[in-house]
Design a protein around this motif. Structure first.
Motif, mmCIF file in Angstrom:
data_model
loop_
_atom_site.group_PDB
_atom_site.id
_atom_site.type_symbol
_atom_site.label_atom_id
_atom_site.label_comp_id
_atom_site.label_asym_id
_atom_site.label_seq_id
_atom_site.Cartn_x
_atom_site.Cartn_y
_atom_site.Cartn_z
ATOM 1 N N GLY A 188 -8.647 9.588 -0.361
ATOM 2 C CA GLY A 188 -9.625 10.283 0.383
ATOM 3 C C GLY A 188 -9.419 11.278 0.714
ATOM 4 O O GLY A 188 -10.083 12.052 1.233
ATOM 5 N N ALA A 189 -8.644 11.655 0.702
ATOM 6 C CA ALA A 189 -7.861 13.707 0.619
ATOM 7 C C ALA A 189 -9.151 14.812 0.496
ATOM 8 O O ALA A 189 -9.485 13.881 -1.009
ATOM 9 N N GLN A 190 -9.591 15.390 0.799
ATOM 10 C CA GLN A 190 -10.973 15.600 0.509
ATOM 11 C C GLN A 190 -10.465 17.790 0.769
ATOM 12 O O GLN A 190 -9.744 17.925 1.713
ATOM 13 N N TYR A 191 -10.652 18.154 -0.123
ATOM 14 C CA TYR A 191 -9.652 20.407 0.341
ATOM 15 C C TYR A 191 -10.672 20.843 -0.776
ATOM 16 O O TYR A 191 -11.828 20.179 -1.387
ATOM 17 N N GLU A 192 -10.511 21.903 -0.688
ATOM 18 C CA GLU A 192 -11.930 22.840 -1.083
ATOM 19 C C GLU A 192 -11.688 24.120 -2.157
ATOM 20 O O GLU A 192 -9.796 24.587 -1.896
ATOM 21 N N SER A 203 -1.765 7.960 -8.375
ATOM 22 C CA SER A 203 -1.594 7.487 -9.744
ATOM 23 C C SER A 203 -1.499 9.349 -9.710
ATOM 24 O O SER A 203 -1.641 10.441 -10.540
ATOM 25 N N ALA A 204 -1.897 10.185 -8.429
ATOM 26 C CA ALA A 204 -2.670 11.533 -8.321
ATOM 27 C C ALA A 204 -3.768 11.646 -8.612
ATOM 28 O O ALA A 204 -4.084 12.711 -8.823
ATOM 29 N N SER A 205 -4.532 11.008 -9.315
ATOM 30 C CA SER A 205 -5.590 10.761 -9.583
ATOM 31 C C SER A 205 -6.822 11.659 -8.730
ATOM 32 O O SER A 205 -6.657 11.211 -7.824
ATOM 33 N N TYR A 206 -7.424 12.666 -9.248
ATOM 34 C CA TYR A 206 -8.736 12.896 -8.175
ATOM 35 C C TYR A 206 -9.691 13.627 -8.752
ATOM 36 O O TYR A 206 -10.511 13.454 -10.356
ATOM 37 N N THR A 207 -11.232 14.486 -8.177
ATOM 38 C CA THR A 207 -12.474 13.709 -9.048
ATOM 39 C C THR A 207 -12.750 15.292 -8.242
ATOM 40 O O THR A 207 -11.751 15.536 -6.970
#
Length: 120
Positions: A86-90, A112-116
């Motif tokens: 759920g963490a968000q970064y720019e 799994s350290a997956s991100y979108t």
């Protein structure tokens, strides 16, 4: 000598990027699982740090951006991206066409350290 892009072609390219970005955003919102071209293959964090590898994320996002939109880009992720679901970064970037980019990276699975990613 390369042709200088006209104002109309630049505007058309900009609208195309906006439209594709909206389609990409809607696709992410409609899917509960990663979608190819949207979900970046995660670079596993080390167990000690639990932080995404910024070089790997930049490389993967730029490659997927080019595959999706047909234009190369350079992406820079300067924040420490802790792997917390759920963490968000720019991240920021610039296309080869000179368009500035802001990319939101969202950690979708800490195990799994997956991100979108999406254009914002």
């Amino acid at each position: 000598m390369a042709e200088k892009p006209t104002e109309a072609s630049s505007a058309m390219r900009r609208w195309r990027l906006i439209l594709l970005g909206l389609v990409l955003l809607l696709g992410v919102a409609a899917c509960a699982h990663p979608v190819e071209g949207v979900a970046a293959p995660a670079h596993q964090p080390s167990r000690a740090s639990s932080v995404l590898d910024p070089d790997g994320a930049e490389r993967d996002i730029a490659a997927q951006f080019e595959d999706t939109f047909g234009v190369a880009s350079e992406i820079s992720c300067t924040q420490r991206m802790h792997v917390i679901t759920g963490a968000q970064y720019e991240c920021t970037g610039r296309t080869d066409d000179g368009e500035g980019l802001t990319i939101r990276v969202v950690i979708t699975d800490a195990v799994s350290a997956s991100y979108t990613w999406e254009i914002v």
